[in-house]
Design a protein around this motif. Structure first.
Motif, short mmCIF file in Angstrom:
data_model
loop_
_atom_site.label_atom_id
_atom_site.label_comp_id
_atom_site.label_asym_id
_atom_site.label_seq_id
_atom_site.Cartn_x
_atom_site.Cartn_y
_atom_site.Cartn_z
N GLY A 9 0.97 -1.31 -0.54
CA GLY A 9 -0.10 0.16 0.18
C GLY A 9 1.04 1.25 0.09
N GLY A 10 -0.03 2.29 -0.01
CA GLY A 10 0.98 3.76 0.05
C GLY A 10 0.18 4.56 -0.83
N LEU A 11 0.63 6.21 -1.09
CA LEU A 11 -0.41 7.08 -1.16
C LEU A 11 0.66 7.68 -3.24
N VAL A 12 -0.40 7.65 -3.94
CA VAL A 12 0.08 7.35 -5.65
C VAL A 12 -0.78 8.36 -5.84
N GLY A 115 -6.17 -10.50 7.57
CA GLY A 115 -4.67 -9.86 7.42
C GLY A 115 -5.00 -8.60 8.24
N GLN A 116 -4.10 -8.13 8.32
CA GLN A 116 -4.47 -6.52 9.15
C GLN A 116 -4.20 -5.95 8.15
N GLY A 117 -4.00 -5.47 7.21
CA GLY A 117 -4.56 -4.75 6.24
C GLY A 117 -3.66 -3.84 5.99
N THR A 118 -3.52 -2.88 4.65
CA THR A 118 -2.88 -1.98 4.39
C THR A 118 -3.33 -0.68 4.04
N GLN A 119 -2.80 0.45 3.74
CA GLN A 119 -2.88 1.71 3.03
C GLN A 119 -3.12 1.46 2.10
#
Length: 124
Positions: A9-12, A115-119
């Protein structure tokens, strides 16, 4: 027991791409159907995509069809979500989940492991 760990995950910016990964450990990965879900602030968790044990069957939410691709590599115990042409409305925490039986599109409560999730954040 199956342990699931998401990453990628991340900022795009809008129009960009990301690839999420979900690494599994524990029971034989290939015996599970794998799904991706997402949850935006103030909203319920929603279905994104699901893949059967060998990758031969896949379903997508209408909102991501044609832009997202789910795949899996059973040799690596990993499921992927390739996300292209991202939109600000795709912003959410993305979760992978496993279930022991195949029923196509299923609600979150029918999955056994999470899962724990991804932002993922998509800027306009």
């Amino acid at each position: 027991q199956v342990q699931l760990v998401e990453s990628g995950g991340g900022l795009v910016q809008a129009g960009g791409s990301l690839r999420l990964s979900c690494a599994a450990s524990g029971r034989p990965f290939s015996s599970y159907a794998m799904g991706w879900f997402r949850q935006a602030p103030g909203k319920e968790r929603e279905f994104v995509a699901v893949i059967n044990w060998n990758g031969g069957r896949k379903y997508y939410a209408e909102s991501v069809k044609g832009r997202f691709t789910i795949s899996r590599d059973n040799a690596k115990n990993t499921v992927y979500l390739q996300m292209n042409s991202l939109k600000p409305e795709d912003t959410a925490v993305y979760y992978c989940a496993a279930r022991g039986s195949w029923r196509g599109v299923s609600p979150p409560d029918e999955y056994d492991y999470w899962g724990q999730g991804t932002q993922v954040t998509v800027s306009s």
